[in-house]
Every structure is written in structure tokens, then in C-alpha cells.
Design a protein around this motif. Sequence first.
Motif, mmCIF file in Angstrom:
data_model
loop_
_atom_site.group_PDB
_atom_site.id
_atom_site.type_symbol
_atom_site.label_atom_id
_atom_site.label_comp_id
_atom_site.label_asym_id
_atom_site.label_seq_id
_atom_site.Cartn_x
_atom_site.Cartn_y
_atom_site.Cartn_z
ATOM 1 N N GLY A 105 10.948 18.506 -19.281
ATOM 2 C CA GLY A 105 11.955 19.484 -19.682
ATOM 3 C C GLY A 105 13.064 18.861 -20.503
ATOM 4 N N ASP A 106 13.461 17.635 -20.130
ATOM 5 C CA ASP A 106 14.475 16.924 -20.914
ATOM 6 C C ASP A 106 13.980 16.710 -22.346
ATOM 7 O OD1 ASP A 106 16.116 16.773 -18.684
ATOM 8 O OD2 ASP A 106 15.428 14.755 -18.129
ATOM 9 N N GLY A 107 12.683 16.409 -22.470
ATOM 10 C CA GLY A 107 12.126 16.097 -23.776
ATOM 11 C C GLY A 107 12.121 17.264 -24.749
ATOM 12 N N VAL A 108 12.092 18.505 -24.222
ATOM 13 C CA VAL A 108 12.094 19.677 -25.107
ATOM 14 C C VAL A 108 13.480 20.302 -25.227
ATOM 15 C CG1 VAL A 108 9.659 20.209 -24.803
ATOM 16 C CG2 VAL A 108 11.324 21.165 -23.195
ATOM 17 N N GLY A 109 14.479 19.685 -24.580
ATOM 18 C CA GLY A 109 15.857 20.117 -24.778
ATOM 19 C C GLY A 109 16.401 21.120 -23.787
ATOM 20 N N ALA A 110 15.761 21.261 -22.622
ATOM 21 C CA ALA A 110 16.275 22.198 -21.610
ATOM 22 C C ALA A 110 17.682 21.792 -21.182
ATOM 23 C CB ALA A 110 15.347 22.230 -20.405
ATOM 24 N N GLY A 117 20.762 38.318 -36.739
ATOM 25 C CA GLY A 117 22.024 37.590 -36.734
ATOM 26 C C GLY A 117 22.824 37.821 -35.467
ATOM 27 N N ASN A 118 23.885 37.027 -35.271
ATOM 28 C CA ASN A 118 24.789 37.151 -34.118
ATOM 29 C C ASN A 118 24.051 36.995 -32.791
ATOM 30 O OD1 ASN A 118 27.042 37.696 -35.807
ATOM 31 N ND2 ASN A 118 26.425 39.850 -35.937
ATOM 32 N N VAL A 119 23.244 35.935 -32.681
ATOM 33 C CA VAL A 119 22.474 35.698 -31.462
ATOM 34 C C VAL A 119 23.382 35.597 -30.243
ATOM 35 C CG1 VAL A 119 20.985 34.043 -30.274
ATOM 36 C CG2 VAL A 119 20.585 34.569 -32.685
ATOM 37 N N GLU A 120 24.494 34.886 -30.372
ATOM 38 C CA GLU A 120 25.362 34.637 -29.224
ATOM 39 C C GLU A 120 25.947 35.917 -28.646
ATOM 40 O OE1 GLU A 120 28.307 31.766 -30.221
ATOM 41 O OE2 GLU A 120 26.858 30.190 -30.687
ATOM 42 N N GLU A 121 26.074 36.951 -29.460
ATOM 43 C CA GLU A 121 26.611 38.220 -28.961
ATOM 44 C C GLU A 121 25.543 39.046 -28.235
ATOM 45 O OE1 GLU A 121 28.399 40.372 -32.110
ATOM 46 O OE2 GLU A 121 29.832 38.790 -32.640
ATOM 47 N N LYS A 122 24.261 38.783 -28.527
ATOM 48 C CA LYS A 122 23.185 39.632 -28.008
ATOM 49 C C LYS A 122 22.482 39.048 -26.789
ATOM 50 C CE LYS A 122 22.411 41.591 -32.587
ATOM 51 N NZ LYS A 122 21.493 41.702 -33.739
ATOM 52 N N VAL A 123 22.486 37.755 -26.650
ATOM 53 C CA VAL A 123 21.873 37.116 -25.479
ATOM 54 C C VAL A 123 22.624 35.823 -25.200
ATOM 55 C CG1 VAL A 123 20.114 36.005 -26.932
ATOM 56 C CG2 VAL A 123 19.734 36.218 -24.481
ATOM 57 N N GLN A 124 22.900 35.579 -23.918
ATOM 58 C CA GLN A 124 23.715 34.426 -23.562
ATOM 59 C C GLN A 124 22.925 33.292 -22.893
ATOM 60 O OE1 GLN A 124 25.257 37.759 -23.058
ATOM 61 N NE2 GLN A 124 25.898 37.169 -25.132
ATOM 62 N N LEU A 125 21.695 33.585 -22.424
ATOM 63 C CA LEU A 125 20.971 32.529 -21.719
ATOM 64 C C LEU A 125 19.507 32.909 -21.564
ATOM 65 C CD1 LEU A 125 22.235 30.282 -18.976
ATOM 66 C CD2 LEU A 125 20.218 31.600 -18.360
ATOM 67 N N VAL A 154 19.062 27.085 -22.190
ATOM 68 C CA VAL A 154 17.757 27.337 -21.586
ATOM 69 C C VAL A 154 17.690 26.645 -20.227
ATOM 70 C CG1 VAL A 154 15.259 27.087 -21.802
ATOM 71 C CG2 VAL A 154 16.651 27.475 -23.855
ATOM 72 N N ILE A 155 17.342 27.435 -19.204
ATOM 73 C CA ILE A 155 17.111 26.881 -17.870
ATOM 74 C C ILE A 155 15.628 27.038 -17.544
ATOM 75 C CG2 ILE A 155 17.649 27.015 -15.410
ATOM 76 C CD1 ILE A 155 20.303 28.309 -16.116
ATOM 77 N N ILE A 156 14.972 25.933 -17.209
ATOM 78 C CA ILE A 156 13.587 26.003 -16.748
ATOM 79 C C ILE A 156 13.602 26.168 -15.233
ATOM 80 C CG2 ILE A 156 11.394 24.779 -16.567
ATOM 81 C CD1 ILE A 156 12.010 23.399 -19.193
ATOM 82 N N PHE A 157 12.998 27.247 -14.754
ATOM 83 C CA PHE A 157 12.956 27.580 -13.323
ATOM 84 C C PHE A 157 11.493 27.605 -12.916
ATOM 85 C CE2 PHE A 157 13.509 30.993 -9.909
ATOM 86 C CZ PHE A 157 14.012 30.102 -8.980
ATOM 87 N N SER A 158 11.029 26.536 -12.276
ATOM 88 C CA SER A 158 9.593 26.365 -12.066
ATOM 89 C C SER A 158 9.306 25.577 -10.798
ATOM 90 C CB SER A 158 8.977 25.643 -13.275
ATOM 91 O OG SER A 158 7.667 25.197 -13.006
ATOM 92 N N SER A 159 8.114 25.790 -10.257
ATOM 93 C CA SER A 159 7.669 24.993 -9.104
ATOM 94 C C SER A 159 7.323 23.573 -9.503
ATOM 95 C CB SER A 159 6.439 25.658 -8.480
ATOM 96 O OG SER A 159 5.341 25.623 -9.379
ATOM 97 N N LEU A 160 7.275 23.285 -10.812
ATOM 98 C CA LEU A 160 6.839 21.978 -11.298
ATOM 99 C C LEU A 160 7.999 21.038 -11.609
ATOM 100 C CD1 LEU A 160 3.937 23.097 -13.675
ATOM 101 C CD2 LEU A 160 3.807 22.374 -11.289
ATOM 102 N N ILE A 161 9.197 21.366 -11.158
ATOM 103 C CA ILE A 161 10.338 20.480 -11.383
ATOM 104 C C ILE A 161 10.352 19.418 -10.283
ATOM 105 C CG2 ILE A 161 12.832 20.321 -11.700
ATOM 106 C CD1 ILE A 161 11.331 21.989 -13.816
ATOM 107 N N THR A 162 9.859 18.225 -10.613
ATOM 108 C CA THR A 162 9.861 17.102 -9.684
ATOM 109 C C THR A 162 10.472 15.901 -10.398
ATOM 110 O OG1 THR A 162 7.689 16.277 -10.381
ATOM 111 C CG2 THR A 162 7.719 17.953 -8.647
ATOM 112 N N ASP A 163 10.767 14.855 -9.628
ATOM 113 C CA ASP A 163 11.340 13.644 -10.230
ATOM 114 C C ASP A 163 10.390 13.061 -11.267
ATOM 115 O OD1 ASP A 163 13.587 13.899 -8.668
ATOM 116 O OD2 ASP A 163 12.892 12.508 -7.116
#
Length: 300
Positions: free
Chosen positions: A274-279, A221-229, A259-268
Motif C-alpha cells: 500500500g505504501d508503494g502505490v501511495g495510500a 473539475g473541482n475534485v476537492e469540492e465533490k469528493v473528500q476521500l 486514499v485509505i486501504i481497508f482490507s483483511s490483507l493489511i499485515t506487517d
Amino acid sequence: MNNETGILLETGTNELEIVEFEVQNNKFGINVIKVKEIIQPLPITFIPHAHEHIEGIIQLRGEVLPVINMAKVLGVPPSGNQQTDKYIVTEFNKQKVVFHVQNVTRIHRISWNDIEKPSDMYQGGNSQIIGVIKINGEMILLLDFEKIIVDINPHSGIHVGQIKQLGDRKRSSKRLIVAEDSPLLRKLIHDTLHEAGYENIEFFENGKLALEYLESIAAEGNVEEKVQLLITDIEMPQMDGHHLTRRVKEHPELKQLPVIIFSSLITDDLRHKGDGVGANAQVSKPEIAQLVMHIDRLSL
């Protein structure tokens, strides 16, 4: 051959397609979504004083592209029969690069769960291997093409200096979770985020371990207090970043976690995955300063 088959894979299924290629009869793999096309060798223009792994440059439909000799990268002799040689034209880390290989054989569709992490016993600290795939009694080595590029051009990697351009930073107590399989990148991300003021960071070497940890927090429980990103790479053995993001966003207790996806595969062409999975945000490596600005915005 192009990367359309990879794009057509349903996002977040923890599957990928790899192009199998050969260098001195050894089998290697590259993720299809890095591959723009596979062509016959073209005339090369020699570049004086270039890195030893650079054969030269070619002109492909008006673009000037560097050619990397994979035999030299891997420390093996050149091809004895150049009739089967191929050029793999790739795009990742916001740049196009050509890899000269000795044959291209087939495409495999597999699960990230089937890719084994290389053992520290045999891969060494300077290895380009990020995964081992067993198929039909043979082994295919998945290579770290980002590291190959950074070894040739260190300025193309992540640098603390990029953070210093943001000016003075305040220390932050926000807790960040990072899923990244590369030991080198884990250290670079650690150092640069510390420079940016984020010192409370927990690293996991693949998406599966990160998800198990987050689910354990959710059970308490209390996820927001234990991890922010959460920050995640895409290409990781066991569970990729798209599947990790999808699982987090479908979890009743974790779905509000940014959630931030940080990857070499971020292209147009691939951003829609990433949008499709809710990043909440997607940043291309090595744009670490842009990553920090998204962390600032999302972890308020």
C-alpha cells in the motif's frame, strides 16, 4: 510453499496469484498473499461444543491454531482418500487460521480483470463465492474466506458497537467514496460510518467502477469540492485496491485525493504494498474505529 511469490509481484499491476485447491473434485482458489504455508495434516485436538465447521486445534511451531474443515463449510462429503489432504495455513484479518482441504494442485498468476463477479442468479444471498475464474476450459471459484470466518465467529466482523466507543460524534457533510465488492461488508461499512457521522457515502462494487466515477468527476473539475476521500478494499474483481490507488495517485486531477486501504490483507509483511502505490493510510479489517479516526484526520 509460502507466500513469497505473491509478495514478489509488482505492486499495483492489477495481478494476483491464487493457490488452486480441491474439495470433492471441485476447484477453488485463495489469494497467495493470504497463505503462509501448505503442510501435511497434523494431529488435531477436538474442542467440545465448537462450531460445526471447526475440526479442532493444532499446534504449529508453538502456536495453537484452529482448523476449519472446508468440506463442511461447502456442504459436501468428507474426503474419500485422505492421502492427498492438505492444511492451508493462512493469515488475514490479524489472525491465523488453518483450512483443511482435500488437495492442493497449483498456483496461477492472473489479472483481477479476468475474475468475473458471481451472478445473483446462482450465488444466493449466503454464498461464499466472490469470483469465478476461467482457466484452460475449467472454472475455479474464488472464495470469501473473511465471510467463512465471520460465519463461524460473528464477533470477528465489523460492528457498530466499535464506533460507539469513540463517544458522541458530529454529523459530517464530507463525501466519501467506497470501493468494496462484498454486499455484506458494504452494508456493515454503511451502517458503521453513518453511526460515526458520515452519511454522504457512495459505494462501488469494484475498483474499476470507482475509478471510472472518479475520472468523470475529474473531467468536470473541482475534485476537492465533490469528493473528500476514497476508501478501498484490496481484493475485488475487475480492479483491485492497490491498482485503483495507484491510478488515482498517478492522475493529475485526483492525486491529492486521500486514499485509505481497508482490507483483511493489511499485515506487517504486506503493508509496503500500500505504501508503494501511495495510500495515505492502511487499516486492517475489522478495525472500523481505527478507519474512522483516519477518515477524521484525512478529510479535514
